[in-house]
Design a protein around this motif. Structure first.
Motif, PDB file in Angstrom:
ATOM      1  N   THR A 303      38.486-116.714  57.523  1.00 10.61           N
ATOM      2  CA  THR A 303      37.874-115.448  57.155  1.00 10.61           C
ATOM      3  C   THR A 303      38.969-114.426  56.843  1.00 10.61           C
ATOM      4  N   ASP A 328      25.359-118.125  53.724  1.00  8.14           N
ATOM      5  CA  ASP A 328      25.244-117.927  55.164  1.00  8.14           C
ATOM      6  C   ASP A 328      24.238-116.830  55.491  1.00  8.14           C
ATOM      7  N   GLU A 372      30.473-119.407  51.332  1.00 13.57           N
ATOM      8  CA  GLU A 372      30.194-119.965  52.655  1.00 13.57           C
ATOM      9  C   GLU A 372      29.250-121.167  52.555  1.00 13.57           C
ATOM     10  N   TYR A 427      34.197-121.206  63.914  1.00 12.42           N
ATOM     11  CA  TYR A 427      33.089-121.016  62.969  1.00 12.42           C
ATOM     12  C   TYR A 427      31.872-121.826  63.423  1.00 12.42           C
ATOM     13  N   THR A 430      28.965-123.028  60.957  1.00  8.13           N
ATOM     14  CA  THR A 430      29.154-124.044  59.917  1.00  8.13           C
ATOM     15  C   THR A 430      28.579-125.379  60.387  1.00  8.13           C
TER      16      THR A 430
END
Length: 551
Positions: A303, A328, A372, A427, A430
């Protein structure tokens, strides 16, 4: 299933990968392996039923799995199906594979065409470059080179009539005359005509196999005129050299053809150009090559590394529009694909299908930026799968209408991971994506944080801080990012944060002139980073601040 492939199928396929074997022998062994696989994974009655539904279009009426496979001309096709079924978790799963196989049996339109523009039996359109790359990768694990399938030894010379391994004994002159007599009222006319057709077909299949093995597509770009839609202006997409488009570049490194938009007015979706943006040649060149060749790059990075900005600034210089989809977020399938809406026509209420962002973008010379992508919801997976298959995008929601992509339509995906799950613990949103979907993206490019020297120059030119103040900020951002990448911090620090920090310090040093320099910096840090962090992160960040400001 891997054990079944290694222990049962691979020994049968072994000669297919040997240069010393003839084409006929390779094809015979490849067919034998595929018969074994289909008998294990598929129901024979269902396969034959599907083949019968396509018998009129294919002009073939097989009644067994063996007869179905004997119609497959290319060893490469047989090998691909063998690998896919035996490693089905990497190719959509067994159920989808079987469905794709039925589709290929039922309709020639579901298969790739050869050089003569005729469909190739069982060479499903789902077997595209991405699939073949995954097939090649899996074969490499077993020490098999996919490209070796297309290399064959010449047929041995003989004074006798050659006998094919899969054929009955060769015909003598009397038998040939009898066959010719039976064929004289058919479209083939004679046995010689059939043999000529088969020889030509073998050459075409060999070329197609080489194309699949190389898995390379480099389209030739030509200028295209764009008509105004009312929302966007008219214009032309021309082809230029990258060194004429990107400032500070030169040949031979940037001797790359790229599409460039020339518009008659302001295009609302072309990103705004940031003249101070600094490109990394090691990242820019592969991306420009991918844009030229119609590939789908995958940008991976933490990020705040600027993955999205990188794509947007490339297209700002190409003067081509960008449609960004944040996967996302709570974006719906209808927003991606389209949906029916109620409208009034001639006094009556009727339904009308309105295209979503995907079919709209596909018809334009633009970039569809899948932001994303590794955080996308599972229910959107089928939509994205269809999008990247390269065979047009079928709108099942609009009666099966198929959208063919514009020649300059491109896709770039951004992600925090490589699509195979998060191994950093940073993350949690994900997820692991299917291997076949991931392999439709090439090249994979790691986007790193901006080097400290470049970030200092950016802070000085764009924000206006002094060299010493810029050094304080970059010293801090370096420590912050290292800690973030080591999972000691959960709050990222992007160039946007450092620019906001520099702007805050400039303002506070003027407005709070009565405070000490240390206090001015603490205020700037508090209002840009510290207050945005949780208590644990805030404690770590304050330690960094005390260290870099006090230096």
């Amino acid at each position: 299933m891997e054990n079944y492939f290694q222990e049962t199928i691979l020994p049968i396929l072994q000669p297919v990968f040997e240069d010393s074997q003839t084409f006929n022998h390779k094809r015979s062994k490849a067919r034998a392996a595929l018969k074994q696989v289909l008998n294990k994974f598929c129901d024979e009655n269902s396969l034959v039923s599907a083949a019968h539904k396509g018998s009129s279009e294919w002009e073939k009426s097989p009644n067994t799995i063996s007869q179905i496979v004997n119609n497959v001309s290319a060893p490469m096709t047989c090998v691909a199906w063998c690998v896919m079924f035996c490693h089905n978790e990497s190719f959509w799963g067994s159920e989808t594979l079987t469905s794709n196989l039925y589709e290929a049996l039922r309709s020639p339109y579901a298969c790739h065409t050869g050089r003569d523009e005729k469909p190739v039996y069982l060479l499903s359109k789902h077997i595209d470059d991405g699939v073949m790359e995954e097939v090649s990768r899996l074969l490499d694990i077993y020490g098999m080179n996919l490209s070796a399938i297309t290399t064959s030894a010449p047929q041995p010379a003989s004074t006798e009539t050659p006998v094919m391994e899969t054929s009955p004994p060769a015909m003598n002159d009397t038998m040939r005359q009898a066959v010719d007599l039976m064929l004289q009222n058919t479209k083939h006319k004679s046995m010689s005509n059939i043999e000529t057709t088969l020889d030509a077909q073998d050459e075409r299949i060999a070329e197609l196999e080489k194309s699949l093995a190389n898995a390379v597509s480099a389209p030739t770009m030509q200028p295209i005129d764009i008509k105004s839609t009312g929302e966007i202006p008219s214009g032309t997409v021309v082809v230029k050299k990258a060194f004429d488009v990107f400032e500070g570049t030169s040949a031979p490194l940037f001797d790359i053809d790229v599409p460039v938009g020339e518009w008659d007015g302001v295009h609302p979706y072309v990103p705004e150009k940031d003249d101070s943006y600094v490109f990394n040649a090691d990242t820019l060149v592969p991306l420009l090559v991918a844009i030229r060749d119609g590939q789908n790059p995958w940008l991976k990075g933490h990020t705040g590394t600027g993955k999205t900005t990188l794509a947007e600034q490339i297209y700002a210089r190409l003067k081509l529009p960008v449609y960004r989809v944040n996967l996302d977020s709570d974006i719906t399938r209808g927003e991606l694909v389209g949906r029916e809406v109620l409208t009034t026509k001639d006094g009556s209420t009727v339904t009308k299908f309105v295209d979503g962002v995907i079919p709209k973008a596909m018809q334009e010379p633009c970039l569809l930026l899948l932001d994303e992508v590794d955080a996308s919801r599972p229910d959107l997976g089928f939509v994205l799968q269809r999008l990247t298959e390269g065979n047009g995008f079928m709108l099942l929601e609009d009666g099966g209408r198929t959208i063919q992509p514009h020649p300059f339509f491109r896709i770039i995906a951004t992600a925090n991971t490589n699509g195979r799950g998060d191994d950093t613990g940073l993350y949690s949103g994900t997820r692991a994506l299917g291997a076949a979907f991931i392999n439709r993206f090439k090249p994979y490019i790691d986007v790193e944080y901006m080097p400290a020297e470049e970030e200092r120059s950016l802070l000085q030119s764009k924000v206006g801080v002094s060299e010493d103040d810029a050094r304080i900020i970059t010293n801090y951002s370096t420590e912050h990012r290292v800690s973030f990448m080591q999972a000691n911090l959960t709050l990222p620090c992007s160039p946007r944060d450092t620019m906001a920090l520099g702007m805050a310090y400039l303002n506070y040093s003027r407005l709070f002139a009565h405070k000490s320099r240390q206090e001015q910096w603490e205020l700037a840090f508090n209002h840009t980073l510290v207050n945005a962090a949780d208590s644990d992160d805030a404690q770590v960040i304050r330690g960094f601040i005390n260290r870099v400001v006090g230096e």
